[in-house]
Design an enzyme around this catalytic site. Structure first.
Site, PDB file in Angstrom:
ATOM      1  N   LYS A  25      -2.993   2.382  -4.688  1.00 37.97           N
ATOM      2  CA  LYS A  25      -2.154   1.570  -5.578  1.00 37.97           C
ATOM      3  C   LYS A  25      -1.589   0.358  -4.842  1.00 37.97           C
ATOM      4  O   LYS A  25      -1.610  -0.762  -5.359  1.00 37.97           O
ATOM      5  CB  LYS A  25      -1.021   2.424  -6.154  1.00 37.97           C
ATOM      6  CG  LYS A  25      -0.106   1.655  -7.095  1.00 37.97           C
ATOM      7  CD  LYS A  25       0.911   2.572  -7.724  1.00 37.97           C
ATOM      8  CE  LYS A  25       1.914   1.842  -8.595  1.00 37.97           C
ATOM      9  NZ  LYS A  25       1.382   0.970  -9.595  1.00 37.97           N
ATOM     10  N   LYS A 100       8.288  -6.790  -4.414  1.00 35.01           N
ATOM     11  CA  LYS A 100       8.267  -5.386  -4.015  1.00 35.01           C
ATOM     12  C   LYS A 100       6.848  -4.949  -3.680  1.00 35.01           C
ATOM     13  O   LYS A 100       6.577  -4.377  -2.631  1.00 35.01           O
ATOM     14  CB  LYS A 100       8.850  -4.507  -5.127  1.00 35.01           C
ATOM     15  CG  LYS A 100       8.994  -3.055  -4.744  1.00 35.01           C
ATOM     16  CD  LYS A 100       8.242  -2.007  -5.509  1.00 35.01           C
ATOM     17  CE  LYS A 100       7.666  -2.257  -6.850  1.00 35.01           C
ATOM     18  NZ  LYS A 100       6.475  -1.407  -7.080  1.00 35.01           N
TER      19      LYS A 100
END
Length: 159
Positions: A25, A100
């Site tokens: 991911k 992030k």
């Protein structure tokens, strides 16, 4: 199954040991954040060089530059009807989340001995956008800073 209710089972991947799915991911998000910025810059270069934006998109879509971010998220308004840019940036991805995701990719790069030069460059652009007051809309859960409002402007802008 519960998993089937979450999405297309053909897009579920068992990645092996604990943490491997997260690594996949992080790697994917590294790419998508970086590629979106590259799409914006490439579109701006082509449009400023006099190429019609829809023709340029079609050329890229049918050539080696073809990618999901250009085909679906396209940052230039009016090219992809369902893209956030063509819908007043509704349902976009928050710029702060890009930071992030890129930050995780940068840390993972260094942790694995890879110098993440592309992510570091993109991080700087998104970081600047994330603190720009014009990019912060407190009432919208889907605030995407308009990284490229229009490729016809004199420069890639944050607005």
């Amino acid at each position: 199954t519960v998993a089937a209710m979450m999405g297309n089972p053909k897009k579920f991947f068992y990645c092996g040991k604990l943490g491997a799915g997260l690594a996949a991911k992080i790697s994917n998000n590294y790419l998508s954040c970086s590629i979106l910025l590259a799409v914006a810059e490439a579109m701006a270069i082509g449009i400023r060089s006099g190429i019609d934006e829809k023709l340029l998109h079609e050329v890229i879509q049918n050539s080696t530059g073809q990618n999901f971010m250009a085909d679906v998220v396209q940052p230039v308004p009016g090219i992809v009807p369902d893209a956030p840019s063509s819908n007043n940036y509704k349902l976009g991805f928050k710029t702060q989340m890009m930071i992030k995701d890129l930050g995780l990719g940068i840390r993972a790069g260094y942790a694995t001995g890879i110098k993440p030069t592309i992510a570091e460059a993109a991080y700087g652009v998104y970081e600047k956008a994330s603190i720009d007051p014009r990019c912060i809309v407190s009432k919208s859960p889907y605030n995407l800073c308009r990284l490229v409002r229009s490729a016809r402007l004199t420069k890639i802008i944050i607005i």
